[in-house]
Write a protein that holds these residues in place. Sequence first.
Motif, PDB file in Angstrom:
ATOM      1  N   SER B 131       0.862  -1.182   0.000  1.00 15.94           N
ATOM      2  CA  SER B 131       0.000   0.000   0.000  1.00 15.94           C
ATOM      3  C   SER B 131       0.897   1.230   0.000  1.00 15.94           C
ATOM      4  N   PRO B 132       0.360   2.379  -0.488  1.00 14.65           N
ATOM      5  CA  PRO B 132       1.183   3.599  -0.467  1.00 14.65           C
ATOM      6  C   PRO B 132       1.695   3.896   0.941  1.00 14.65           C
ATOM      7  N   ARG B 133       0.828   3.657   1.933  1.00 22.51           N
ATOM      8  CA  ARG B 133       1.229   3.953   3.307  1.00 22.51           C
ATOM      9  C   ARG B 133       2.378   3.043   3.749  1.00 22.51           C
ATOM     10  N   TRP B 136       5.452   4.341   2.280  1.00 27.87           N
ATOM     11  CA  TRP B 136       5.850   5.571   2.971  1.00 27.87           C
ATOM     12  C   TRP B 136       6.571   5.240   4.274  1.00 27.87           C
TER      13      TRP B 136
END
Lengths: 326, 440
Positions: B131-133, B136
């Motif tokens: 996931s993007p998170r 990150w």
Amino acid sequence: MSKKKYAVAIRDVIAEEMRSDERVFVMGEDIGALGGVFGCTRGLQKEFGTLRVLDTPISESGFVGIGIGAALTGMRPVIDFMYLDFVYVAMDQLLNQAAKLRYMYGGRASLPLVIRGQQGVGRGNAGTHSQSIEAFFTHIPGFKVVMPSNAYDAAGLLRTAIRENNPVMFIEHKALYIQTEEVPDDPDFMIPFGQAAVKRSGSDATIVATSLMVSRALEAAERLAEEGIEVEVIDPRTLIPFDIDTVITSVKKTGRALVVHEAHKNNGPGSEIASQIMEKGFRYLDAPVARLGAKACTLPFSLVLENAVVPSVEDIIQSVHEICYH
Amino acid sequence: MAVDVIMPKQGLQMTEGTIISWMASEGDSVQEGDPLFEIETDKLTIEIGAPATGVLLKILSQEGDVVPITERIAVIGEQGEDISELIAQQQSGPEQDQPTEPEHTEGPKTVQPAGEPAEQVATGGSSRYASPRARWKAEELGIDVSSIQGTGPDALVIEQDVLQYAQQAPKATPLAKRLMQQSNTDMDSVQGTGPRGKIYSRDLVSAEPVQPAAAQPEDTIGKLSGMRKTIAARMRESLDTAAQAVHRVDVDMYEAVRLRKRLKAAEIAVSFNDIIVMAVAKSLRKHPNMNSAFTDDGIITYGSVHVGVAVALDEGLLVPVLRNADSMSLHDIHQETRRLGEAARSGTLLPDEMTGGTFSVSNLGMFGIDSFTAIINSPESGILAIGAIVEKPVVIDGEITVRPICQLSLTYDHRLVDGAPAALFLQEIKKMLSNPYLLL
């Protein structure tokens, strides 16, 4: 502070503004002698007379036109719609005229016009008396769009709306009129537009909810907390302007977002909010942004069916489970 | 003849491996090439075949042990072969030069950090999607997200997986730990280059010969002074609003030079700048269209001529204003310009003395600049940029001769004034400077 029903808070702000500013007047169907179907103008005609509390014929396009003219020439009209579904009768006046006049006059004219009324489900009023109209007014530029979810916000936002120099679509909810809350007595109590309220703090998921859905989101949050899922609930309070910063700050913390409104899900305001979350907070997301809204069908007369069409507390819980991969 | 089974190096980046399982027990016969044990690296899980055919005489590293590459983990030999000497070497063999420490007597097991859990055994390969998170968080923690097993839908790596992985990741490789132990190095004093600052043995090697990197000045960021902010905002605003166009002209300063010399001989000090300011002021009086400002409500034509003179300070630029410059004598202009310049430098300039200009001049002649384009000091209509006076060959009456030439550049607001009237204004200044007696 005084404990007030949502409908009474609306009436009191109108009365206070009419007392302090003689340019403020109200217009609409059955608002004078009857005091409004929901009591939002009760007693106003007695205090301010028939010239400032005008009962109109059933002619929405006509009295919105009168309101626009009055606003352009210096008055501050507050136009009452018995049901906001009836704005469709006056769409040309609202979206082709009111929304655009300030632009057409190069910013040299102001249009202090408030359109207010109630919408939504809760009384089984069927297809043409239960709709949610905000998507039309958030799509066409020109209106500020306000959706108070409680008596306190209704009072603070309505005063801001009446003192605003641009047209405001002030969307109340029929099922919230009996909602009771402490409301400040300060005759200048205002809530600025574009400032979301964080109704509940949480670390696991963010719910952005409007109007009636705020209370449902809060109820869902309480039940989710019992399972150990802490949900943050944000009420944007105004859709135009929209406080995306508060939402992104929350999503940065939680990594998950659900947008809930009563308007139809398809092309509803939640689509815009979800897009903005993805545009501005993509890297914070641990799951796709979820949306809940009314199903793509006409609002039914049957209360049972009506409840099945709009998002319920259970729908919200299920959706939060999905974005949390439970 | 006994053969060592070692921790193999699988890939360039591999420094250690975790033994997941042994497929044979001590005393079992093994065939060369048959799977003997399974290891896990930070990239993969793999079965390793026996290096020789014989009897697995001794297993030195147990399941779950983390072992540096090339370290002996088992011995294969003939039934009954005496390998006690070989195993004894284990203690000092690879590190004969190093002082032996008691911990080493336990063999490779000591590399298992006490109190730290063994690396989690991955259940399968790593995930392709995160996931993007998760990406990150992994980026923030310095973790390669592709090495994490995801628990989201379709093995999606989510934030939780990254955080869990980060918690388990050891802070130093076993080899690095042992090297640190040997050299009595404090773990906190070593900067790891691995994920999340994990210390590799190479970090210790590079840490030993202390080679301070050549002192490279670092980037710095200075706080904006109020003056800098004002200048920045005003310059930007000027370029954003005015339609700035530039005319340039060479002016023969022969007569101006002579005038200045004569005045000097009479002990009257004036600068070329003063002469030019005077020419500008007089020309503005004759060309009121250049003494104006553009507003949405209309063009303001000023009744007075107030000329701003740019003064450079260390901290920035100030433009004090000569009021009613068109009615001042050359001497007055000289005195007032000097007074304002000194006030600007000593910081005693009054706000009134910096505002209300209707036109400005800026002179970089003293820096030897031939010509430059100045930015209009909004909302004025123009600014004259003065270059250095330089002796140049010019043709006069068909003959080449040397003359002191000064280039003037007029930036004007094309919203207010078109090219031709701006040219007439500049021509007027040129005329007055070519024949400065017109000023007197």
